[in-house]
Design a protein around this motif. Structure first.
Motif, PDB file in Angstrom:
ATOM      1  N   VAL A  74     -74.127  -4.340  60.575  1.00  0.00           N
ATOM      2  CA  VAL A  74     -73.080  -4.128  59.586  1.00  0.00           C
ATOM      3  C   VAL A  74     -72.567  -5.483  59.124  1.00  0.00           C
ATOM      4  N   GLY A 114     -66.907  -4.550  57.786  1.00  0.00           N
ATOM      5  CA  GLY A 114     -67.332  -3.159  57.808  1.00  0.00           C
ATOM      6  C   GLY A 114     -66.878  -2.415  59.051  1.00  0.00           C
ATOM      7  N   LEU A 165     -68.014   0.671  62.175  1.00  0.00           N
ATOM      8  CA  LEU A 165     -68.987   1.460  62.914  1.00  0.00           C
ATOM      9  C   LEU A 165     -68.229   2.362  63.883  1.00  0.00           C
TER      10      LEU A 165
END
Length: 125
Positions: free
Chosen positions: A11, A15, A17
């Motif tokens: 990523v 970002g 996850l």
């Protein structure tokens, strides 16, 4: 107790996850559940821990305000939502189970009896 971590990947910085950890065997609600991580060449370090009921949490200072740990005792799963990821978050992430009394939380990895296999998170700059 067997633990299986998943959800890692590549990523970009900034970002998000979401890691998952599925448990099998044992009584899931008897265990505080933790996430740890290990970067290349470094010691495995504490990231977050959640009490048996899910009512109490503790986070490493480096992830506080960006990561959220949660659990679903019916599904026997624990999650780690990771937002605003940074390159220094790159590591193999491990879920782990700690048999505790009541709402105790422990951050020392030596207390954790069961470990998942790890899932790699790579954050690019």
């Amino acid at each position: 107790v067997q633990l299986q971590a998943s959800g890692g990947g590549l990523v970009q910085a900034g970002g998000s996850l979401r890691l998952s950890c599925a448990a099998s065997g044992g009584t899931f609600s008897f265990y505080a559940m933790g996430w740890f991580r290990q970067a290349p060449g470094k010691e495995r370090e504490f990231v977050a821990v959640l009490s048996r009921s899910g009512s109490t949490t503790s986070y490493a200072d480096s992830v506080k305000g960006r990561f959220t740990i949660s659990r679903d005792n019916d599904k026997k799963k624990v999650y780690l939502q990771m937002n605003s990821l940074k390159p220094e978050d790159t590591a193999v992430y491990y879920c782990a189970a700690d048999r505790v009394i009541s709402s105790n939380l422990r951050i020392d990895k030596a207390h954790y009896e069961y470990w998942g296999q790890g899932t790699l998170v790579t954050v690019s700059s």
